[in-house]
Design a protein around this motif. Sequence first.
Motif, mmCIF file in Angstrom:
data_model
loop_
_atom_site.group_PDB
_atom_site.id
_atom_site.type_symbol
_atom_site.label_atom_id
_atom_site.label_comp_id
_atom_site.label_asym_id
_atom_site.label_seq_id
_atom_site.Cartn_x
_atom_site.Cartn_y
_atom_site.Cartn_z
ATOM 1 N N PHE A 86 0.316 -1.130 0.136
ATOM 2 C CA PHE A 86 0.137 0.168 0.238
ATOM 3 C C PHE A 86 0.713 1.353 -0.418
ATOM 4 C CE2 PHE A 86 -2.189 3.496 2.683
ATOM 5 C CZ PHE A 86 -3.269 4.042 2.276
ATOM 6 N N TYR B 116 2.783 1.754 -3.827
ATOM 7 C CA TYR B 116 2.089 1.927 -3.852
ATOM 8 C C TYR B 116 1.097 3.536 -4.253
ATOM 9 C CZ TYR B 116 0.369 -2.154 -6.780
ATOM 10 O OH TYR B 116 0.483 -3.866 -7.054
ATOM 11 N N LEU B 117 0.882 4.200 -2.803
ATOM 12 C CA LEU B 117 0.882 5.293 -2.984
ATOM 13 C C LEU B 117 1.793 6.323 -3.372
ATOM 14 C CD1 LEU B 117 -1.509 7.402 -1.253
ATOM 15 C CD2 LEU B 117 0.351 6.774 0.940
ATOM 16 N N VAL C 12 -2.582 -0.095 -10.974
ATOM 17 C CA VAL C 12 -2.590 0.239 -9.558
ATOM 18 C C VAL C 12 -3.647 1.114 -9.130
ATOM 19 C CG1 VAL C 12 -1.906 2.805 -7.470
ATOM 20 C CG2 VAL C 12 -0.120 1.134 -8.765
ATOM 21 N N VAL D 214 -6.591 3.996 -3.095
ATOM 22 C CA VAL D 214 -4.958 4.267 -2.896
ATOM 23 C C VAL D 214 -5.536 5.258 -2.194
ATOM 24 C CG1 VAL D 214 -2.443 4.469 -2.856
ATOM 25 C CG2 VAL D 214 -3.687 2.727 -4.119
#
Lengths: 251, 326, 290
Positions: free
Chosen positions: B180, B183-184, B199, B204
Motif C-alpha cells: 500500500f 502504491y501510495l 494500481v 489507494v
Amino acid sequence: MAETLLKVDNISKRFGGLLAVNEASFSVAVGRITALIGPNGAGKTTLFSIIAGFLLPDGGRVVYDGTDITGEAPHRLARRGIARTFQIVQPFAGLTVRENIAIGAHLSRRGRSEALSAAGEVARSVGLGAQLEAPAAALTVAGRKRLELARALAIMPRLLLLDEVLAGLNPSEIRDMIPVIRGIADAGVTVLMTEHVMQAVMRLAEQVLVLAEGRIIAQGTPQQVAADQRVIEAYLGHGAARRMAVGAGHD
Amino acid sequence: MKTYLSIIVVVALLAAVPMVTTSNVVLNFLVTALLIALAGQGWNLLGGYGGQYSFGHAAFFGTAAYATAILQVRYGLNAWVGSFIGMAAGALVGAVIGALTFRSGLRGSYFSLVTLAFAEVLRIIASVAPITGAGVGTLIPLDLHARAFQFQSRTPFYFIALALVAVSLTVIRAIENSRFGAYLVAVRENEDAASALGVDAFSVKLCAITISAAITAAAGCFYAQYFLFIDAGIAYGPWISIDALLAPIVGGAGTVFGPLLGALAIKTLGETTKLIAADAPGLDLMFYGLLLVGIVGLAPRGIAGLSRAISRPRRSSISTPDGSRG
Amino acid sequence: MLSPVILLPAILNGLMTGAIYALVALGLTLIYGVLHIINFAHGALLTAAMFAAFFAYTLLGLDPYLAVFVLAPLFFVAGYALQRFVIGPAAHGEDRNFLLVTLGLAVLIENALLYFFRADTRTIDLPYAFNVIELGPAFIAVPRIVAFVTVIVVALALWAIMQWTDTGKAIRAVAREKLGAELCGINVTHIFAITFGLGTACVAVAACLLIPTYYVNPTAGEAFVLIAFTVVVLGGMGSVAGALIGGLCVGVIESLSSVFFGESLGQIGIFASFIVTLLVRPSGLFGARA
C-alpha cells in the motif's frame, strides 16, 4: 491463423471535429509480435490509449481473451495481464530503478521484499542490472526506455503494448534493444507495438498493421505491407519503400 | 528494522522526560508538540507520501473533537468510548471528502482548495449549529478521574499523547514498508504510470485519506480531553490545518520522523517568540509563515532531508516530492 | 411573502458586491490562467491593500478613490517582486511547492498585519459614504455604484492590455504554451511576474473600492478570498469573462440567500455551490478545461 488474444472491433474516436480513429478493426495473434505503423497523427497513440483503457472510444469494442474490455480502467486491464509503456516515458522520478520496477512486481506479490527482489531479476533481463539503486531521474533516455519496459514486464503480462519504445534512441541503442524485445516475445508474451523505426519493425514484427487517417489501410507480413501500393502511396513514399525492402533483405 | 529501532529509542527518550522534570511548562510544551506531531503525521501520510496536499485537515481534527465533546456533554457517554467514536467520525469525514473529491478527479491545487472549503463549511456550520454550542462553544465539565479521561497532573496526558505518537510512528513505518505504501508513493510520483501497472489510484488515495483523517482525528479527541473546551475557531480553524501541514513539511514530508521533528521545531519557535515578545498576537504565526516559505525554498526536504544530505548523500527510498522531474 | 420590493434591492446590492468579488477573482484567475497555480496569498494581499488604503486616508488624507492611482502601481510592483524574487525561486518549478509558498506568504502577511495593527477593526468616515441613489424601489449606496463602474472599467482595460499590447500578447502566449513562448524568446520568468503583478494590482483596486463602506482588520481579506475562489471555480479557472460573470452571480447568490437564510448560512450557500461546482464540473460553468 493462430489463436487471437486481442481483437479491436470497429473502434472510433473523435476529438471535437477531428476523427482520430475511424472504425479501426484488427486482431493480434497470441505469441506474436504485431506492429502498428502509420504516419504522424495517424491515430496510433489514440488507438493505443483506447486499448489500454486511458481513453474511452466513441464506438466499437475491444475484446481481450474472449472478454469485452472496452472502457475498463487501466488498473483493471493491468490485472488482466495487459501492460503498456508510454511514448513519453513516465518514470516515478523520485524512486530508484528497483523501486520503480517493484511497483509493477507488487501486482502479483504483496510482500515488499519479494517485490523488490523480483524487480531486480526483471531489471537484469532488460539490461538495467547495474543501475538498480540509481534514482530513475538519473537515467539516460535509453535507460528510461528500458525502465518503462521493465516496469511493464514486472506485472508479468500476457499482452504487452509498446508505444514507440525505440523513439529517441540512437542506432546503436536500437540495435541493443531489438534482442530484448525479441526475447520478451520468445518468452511467450504477445507484443503489440507502435513504431516509427522501420528497420526494427521489419526485423521484429510478424504482422504489420498500417494506420492512416484513423483507418487500417493494410495489414500483412512486413514484406507484404512494404509492397502494398496503398501503403506506399498513402504513407511511405518510394524512398522509404526501398529502404524497407533493403532492411527486410538483411533479416 | 532500523527504523523500528529508532522509533523505540526516540519514544523511550521522550518517555524519560517526566523523570527528569515534572515542570508543567515543559510537559505542556511537549504535550502540545506531540499533539501537533500526531495531527501532522496524519497529514504526512496523505501529503508527504501520497502527494495530495490537504489545506483542510481541520475538518478531521474538528469533527473528532466535537464528536468526543458532544457525546460526553449531551449524551453522557464515557470519554474513552467517545474518543474512539470521535476518531471514527473523523475518519468517516475523511472517507466522504476523499470519495467525493477523488471520484471527481480533483488533483493538485483543486484538491487543496476543496479541502480548505470543506473545513470552512464545517467551521461555519459549527459556529451556528445549536448542537455544537454555536458561538459559545462546548465545555466538557471537570471530572478528574481516569475513567473520564481527565487527570490531576499533566504527566498521564503526556504519556497518552506519547503513546498515540508512538502508535502513529509505527503505523506509518509499517505502511512505508508495505505494498500500500509503495502504491501510495507511486500515485504521488505519477498517477497514470501507476494505474498502468495495476494500481487502483482511487482506492489507494481513498484509503490514505481515511487513515490520514483517523490519525489527525485522534489528535482532535486528545485536544478536547486535554483542554476541555472547543469552539468552531479552535476545532475547525485554519490554525490546525496549517500546523498539521507545517510540521511534516518542516521536519521532512514523506519521512517517518518528519512530523515529530517538525512539531518540536515549530513549537520551539512559537514558544521562543512568545518568551521574547510576551504575548504579541500573530508574531508566532508570522514566523510560521516565514518558516514555511523558507523551508520550501531552501530545504524542500525539511530537517530530515538536511540531516540525510549530510550523513548519506544517496536519495532514500521514500523522498519528498521535490523538483526532480522526468 | 417575497415581493419584488425585497428581491430587487437584494439583487441589485448583490450585483454591486458581486462586482468587487469579480475584481478580486479577476486577479486570481489571471494568475491561474498564466501560471496554472492557485495563489493562496491573494486574500492576504487584499487585506494588506485594504490597510494601505486605510492608512493612505487616515495618515495622508488621501481619498480612497484617488489612492487607487498610487496603490495599484505600488501593488503591481510588489506583486512583480514577490513572484520574481520569492515565489518563483522558492517553488523550484514544482506546483505543490508553489501552493505551499503562497500559503506561507498568506500566513506571514496576515499575521504580520495582526502583529503590527492588532485585531482591531477599523473604518474610515467619508462624507459621501452613505449617499444613496434611488433605482426603482431600491436605494443603492453611491460607493457601490462607483465600485461597479470601476470594475467594468478595469476589466475593459485589462482586456485591452491583453488584446493590443505586446506584453499582453506575450502573456497570452505564455498562458497557451509556456515552452513555445520561451522558444520564441519570451522571458517567461518576467511574464509570470508581470501577471502576478497585474493580479495583485486588481486586489489593490478592489481594496480602494471596499474601504469606503467596509471595515479592515487582519482577516478582512479572508472573507473575500474563499468567495473569490468560488467565483473563479464557478467561472472556470483562467477565464476572465467567467470571473466577471461568476463574481456577479456569487454576489447575487449571497445576497439572496442572506434574505432567505440569514447571514452566516448565506456563506454556506456560497461554499456549497462552490464545492458542488468543483465536484460536478471542475472546469467551471464557463471554462473549457479542467
